[in-house]
Design an enzyme around this catalytic site. Structure first.
Site, PDB file in Angstrom:
ATOM      1  CB  CYS A   2     -10.126  -0.703  14.512  1.00  0.00           C
ATOM      2  SG  CYS A   2      -9.947   0.988  13.923  1.00  0.00           S
ATOM      3  NE  ARG A  27     -10.002  -6.359  12.221  1.00  0.00           N
ATOM      4  CZ  ARG A  27     -10.757  -6.782  11.227  1.00  0.00           C
ATOM      5  NH1 ARG A  27     -10.489  -7.947  10.665  1.00  0.00           N
ATOM      6  NH2 ARG A  27     -11.763  -6.082  10.787  1.00  0.00           N
ATOM      7  CD1 TRP A  74      -4.229   1.470   9.527  1.00  0.00           C
ATOM      8  CD2 TRP A  74      -6.153   2.315   8.794  1.00  0.00           C
ATOM      9  NE1 TRP A  74      -4.014   1.985   8.268  1.00  0.00           N
ATOM     10  CE2 TRP A  74      -5.179   2.510   7.797  1.00  0.00           C
ATOM     11  CE3 TRP A  74      -7.450   2.772   8.557  1.00  0.00           C
ATOM     12  CZ2 TRP A  74      -5.459   3.129   6.579  1.00  0.00           C
ATOM     13  CZ3 TRP A  74      -7.734   3.387   7.343  1.00  0.00           C
ATOM     14  CH2 TRP A  74      -6.734   3.563   6.370  1.00  0.00           C
ATOM     15  CG  ASN A  98     -13.582  -2.332  12.550  1.00  0.00           C
ATOM     16  OD1 ASN A  98     -12.932  -1.492  11.933  1.00  0.00           O
ATOM     17  ND2 ASN A  98     -13.808  -3.545  12.084  1.00  0.00           N
ATOM     18  N   GLY A  99     -15.041   0.833  12.094  1.00  0.00           N
ATOM     19  CA  GLY A  99     -15.900   1.294  11.003  1.00  0.00           C
ATOM     20  C   GLY A  99     -15.820   2.801  10.883  1.00  0.00           C
ATOM     21  CD  GLU A 486       0.463  -9.398  -5.474  1.00  0.00           C
ATOM     22  OE1 GLU A 486      -0.356  -8.491  -5.689  1.00  0.00           O
ATOM     23  OE2 GLU A 486       0.755  -9.778  -4.321  1.00  0.00           O
ATOM     24  CE  LYS A 490       2.214  -8.424  -1.701  1.00  0.00           C
ATOM     25  NZ  LYS A 490       0.894  -8.937  -1.780  1.00  0.00           N
ATOM     26  CD  GLU A 493       1.537  -4.859   0.746  1.00  0.00           C
ATOM     27  OE1 GLU A 493       0.580  -4.387   1.376  1.00  0.00           O
ATOM     28  OE2 GLU A 493       1.441  -5.910   0.083  1.00  0.00           O
ATOM     29  CG  HIS A 509       4.749   4.056 -26.059  1.00  0.00           C
ATOM     30  ND1 HIS A 509       4.882   4.489 -27.354  1.00  0.00           N
ATOM     31  CD2 HIS A 509       4.677   2.700 -26.112  1.00  0.00           C
ATOM     32  CE1 HIS A 509       4.863   3.434 -28.170  1.00  0.00           C
ATOM     33  NE2 HIS A 509       4.750   2.341 -27.430  1.00  0.00           N
ATOM     34  CE  LYS A 608      -3.983 -10.232   5.414  1.00  0.00           C
ATOM     35  NZ  LYS A 608      -3.045 -10.390   4.297  1.00  0.00           N
TER      36      LYS A 608
HETATM   37  C1  AGP Z   1      -1.938  -7.047  -0.167  1.00  0.00           C
HETATM   38  O1  AGP Z   1      -0.589  -7.244  -0.015  1.00  0.00           O
HETATM   39  C2  AGP Z   1      -2.444  -5.794   0.255  1.00  0.00           C
HETATM   40  N1  AGP Z   1      -2.118  -5.546   1.600  1.00  0.00           N
HETATM   41  C3  AGP Z   1      -3.838  -5.324  -0.159  1.00  0.00           C
HETATM   42  O2  AGP Z   1      -3.678  -4.843  -1.446  1.00  0.00           O
HETATM   43  C4  AGP Z   1      -5.032  -6.299  -0.144  1.00  0.00           C
HETATM   44  O3  AGP Z   1      -4.858  -7.301  -1.089  1.00  0.00           O
HETATM   45  C5  AGP Z   1      -6.325  -5.508  -0.417  1.00  0.00           C
HETATM   46  O4  AGP Z   1      -6.517  -4.583   0.620  1.00  0.00           O
HETATM   47  C6  AGP Z   1      -7.535  -6.383  -0.575  1.00  0.00           C
HETATM   48  O5  AGP Z   1      -7.833  -7.089   0.585  1.00  0.00           O
HETATM   49  P1  AGP Z   1      -8.852  -8.288   0.561  1.00  0.00           P
HETATM   50  O6  AGP Z   1      -8.271  -9.363  -0.292  1.00  0.00           O
HETATM   51  O7  AGP Z   1      -8.988  -8.708   1.986  1.00  0.00           O
HETATM   52  O8  AGP Z   1     -10.132  -7.778  -0.017  1.00  0.00           O
END
Ligand code: AGP
Length: 613
Positions: A2, A27, A74, A98-99, A486, A490, A493, A509, A608
């Site tokens: 959050c 966040r 969140w 937050n937590g 990657e 991308k 998400e 396979h 994020k």
């Molecule tokens: C990236 O596009 C993602 N949103 C996510 O996988 C991110 O890389 C992951 O949560 C790790 O975050 P960090 O690099 O802040 O540790």
């Protein structure tokens, strides 16, 4: 997960909080709220389901306040509802959190017996109940006693109704940074929310309490012993955290990659003289990372989450090729449960843009406890992972706001290249000449990124063919497989299209049965040593009718009948082709999300910075 902010000073608190929450919205963005001391020193709380813009619409223009707290959520405990939105109030206590409070159910049952009943399903409200039950006019005592009872992670900003104009804050595990400036005192989960007031800030130490008034911030430990803030200065300005004419943060951050890479690489270059020749080598003296960290290693473990872990997959390939020692890449959330074999000859590298990812932080702590050497590749200065790691390598990518990580990823890749080259040189596996040659190749990635960004229109055209897809595959071999992982995360998400990354040779396979004319395949073929095998794999998917998008290098001879679209990367050595190829995949993901009419920067269900395990 959050975003939290607190302000007390000479400005309109509601305005400061709302502006700050917009900066922190990355966040979490399912609900938002503020609580402010208003005219008669009562606390007014306004909260709503939805984004900060919805909260903004609920704030009456006449709301006047100079002290308040704000939250963008969140959801973890309790669904998305107005009741579960923060701030939470119990008795004299109003707080934002937050937590995660792990023992909240036991505390809830205990506190309920004394007549306090929660109105939400959140763990955060239980913390408010607990602090209220312990408060008898002395905030520090109540906070200390509450901290002793709470297990889990937290950053709290707390208002006590009988202390108007004052905010108390404490953190354990979750981030909080603060500053006092002309406008007053301000605290937030991330420096981006402070930037419009100050470039100087300090990180609130864990288990320290900040007492904030308009006149200043006093710090003490839980026993009241005073502490002094350790102010730091950010090098970037407010424009770094804005869109600067781009439609989305993601688009802007994709375009910032040449500059971000140059900030990662350039400060680490030295001229090294051997005989009469000068070589360009990476050097980490300014990072206080000694060569001894890389000597006498029996193995390297890289651990991280999501995109950061994908960067680690590239790191593994580089380290194994250059150092010839075993390297494993572990998902940070699994690492602790594998009873990993760690000793002083093991180097554990954690990678994190935010430096706050709970699973990665936990992995780092385990590695340290077991006596392993630790090095972290981190973007956010002063973050928990950076502070706790034995050594830290800052990527200097600048603030990354979009949930989908782009410039942080390519900067992490650059960090791995620099570290691998330096480690190889330090272990005499690379001569100064070889190292220097590869540094030149790494530097040539920067113009290559500028060049590939010109393919923006073409990637948009390609994305038009993907908007209706429900499933999609990325395939590649070696470095291209690491990059496929990657590319896949991308795309999925932000476009919500189900996609999978597959090692191209593995497809047959089992998974090939899923490939039909309706399943596009993005094939990465940038590595000459596996090109012919890769072509065979492309033939396999083409034979099943797949729509193929080929990302390759100019000199690759591949029959036109095997693909629908072909993107040729700017000339670069095989080891470095992944950089422009990464940008191509980011652009495809970006356009696909945008063309599908989705929220590119704030995709559903995500946040994020993932500060819960
Ligand atoms: C990236 O596009 C993602 N949103 C996510 O996988 C991110 O890389 C992951 O949560 C790790 O975050 P960090 O690099 O802040 O540790």
């Amino acid at each position: 997960m959050c975003g939290i902010i607190g302000f007390t000073g000479v400005k309109n608190a509601a305005k400061v909080l709302l502006e700050g929450l917009s900066e922190l919205e990355y966040r979490g963005y399912d609900s938002a709220g503020i609580a402010c001391f208003t005219g008669d020193n009562t606390i007014t709380t306004i909260k709503t389901v939805g984004k900060v813009a919805s909260l903004n619409a609920c704030i009456p223009p006449e709301l006047e306040s100079s002290c308040g707290i704000g939250h963008t959520r969140w959801a973890t405990h309790g669904g998305v509802s107005k009741q579960n939105a923060h701030p939470h109030t119990c008795g004299k206590v109003t707080l934002i959190h937050n937590g995660i409070i792990e023992n909240y159910l036991a505390l809830r049952d205990e506190l309920s017996q004394s007549g306090r009943q929660p109105v939400s399903q959140t763990d955060s409200e239980i913390a408010a109940m607990l602090i209220d039950s312990l408060y008898q006019g002395d905030a520090l005592t109540a906070i200390r006693e509450a901290a002793a009872r709470l297990t889990g992670a937290y950053a709290f900003c707390i208002l006590f109704s009988d202390q108007p104009g004052t905010i108390y804050c404490i953190r354990k595990g979750s981030p909080l940074v603060a500053c006092h400036c002309e406008s007053g005192s301000i605290i937030a989960s991330d420096m981006v929310a402070l930037l419009r007031y100050s470039k100087d800030y300090f990180v609130l130490e864990e288990n320290h309490v900040a007492r904030m008034t308009a006149d200043g911030i006093s710090l003490c430990d839980l026993y009241g012993n005073p502490a002094v803030p350790d102010y730091q200065t950010v090098t970037w300005d407010t424009s770094s955290a804005q869109k600067n004419g781009f439609k989305h943060y993601m688009e802007k951050e994709i375009h910032e990659q040449p500059e971000a890479l140059s900030r990662t690489i350039m400060p680490r270059l030295i001229k090294y003289q051997e005989n009469d020749t000068y070589y360009t080598l990476p050097d980490f003296a300014a990072d206080n990372i000694p060569d001894t960290l890389f000597r006498g290693l029996s193995r390297i473990i890289i651990t991280a989450c999501g995109t950061a872990m994908h960067a680690g997959m590239m790191g593994k390939i580089l380290f194994e090729r250059l150092l010839r020692i075993p390297v494993t890449v572990d998902i940070a959330s699994e690492f602790r449960y594998q009873n990993p074999i760690l000793d002083q000859n093991t180097l554990v590298i954690t990678v994190s843009q935010s430096g706050e990812t709970a699973d990665t932080l936990a992995a780092l702590r385990l590695a340290k406890t077991a006596g392993a050497r630790t090095l972290s590749i981190v973007n956010v200065k002063g973050s928990s992972i950076a502070r706790e790691s034995g050594y830290v390598f800052y990527t200097h990518a600048g603030p990354e706001i979009a949930v989908a990580s782009t410039k942080a990823y390519t900067s992490q890749l650059a960090a791995f290249y620099l570290i691998a080259f330096r480690a190889a040189f330090a272990n005499k596996k690379f001569s100064a000449q070889e190292c220097s040659l590869n540094m030149e190749r790494l530097l040539s990635v920067i113009p290559a990124l500028h060049k590939i960004l010109e393919a923006k229109e073409y990637t948009q055209e390609i994305s038009r063919h993907l908007t209706k897809a429900t499933d999609l595959f990325f395939i590649g071999r070696s470095m291209d497989y690491a990059l496929s992982c990657e590319g896949s995360i991308k795309l999925k998400e932000i476009s919500y299209i189900h996609s999978e990354a597959y090692a191209a040779g593995e497809l047959k396979h089992g998974t090939l049965s899923l490939v039909t004319a309706d399943v596009p395949v993005i094939a990465l073929a940038t590595q000459h040593d596996v090109l012919s095998k890769m072509i065979s794999n492309i033939k396999e998917v083409r034979a099943r009718g797949a729509f193929v998008i080929l990302v390759t290098v100019k000199d690759a001879v591949i029959e036109e009948s095997l693909y629908d679209y072909r993107i040729d990367l700017p000339d670069s050595d095989d080891w470095f082709a992944v950089f422009p190829a990464a940008v191509v995949l980011q652009l495809i993901a970006y356009h696909t999300s945008y063309l599908r009419g989705l929220d590119v920067d704030q995709p559903r269900n995500l946040a994020k910075s993932v500060t819960v395990e």
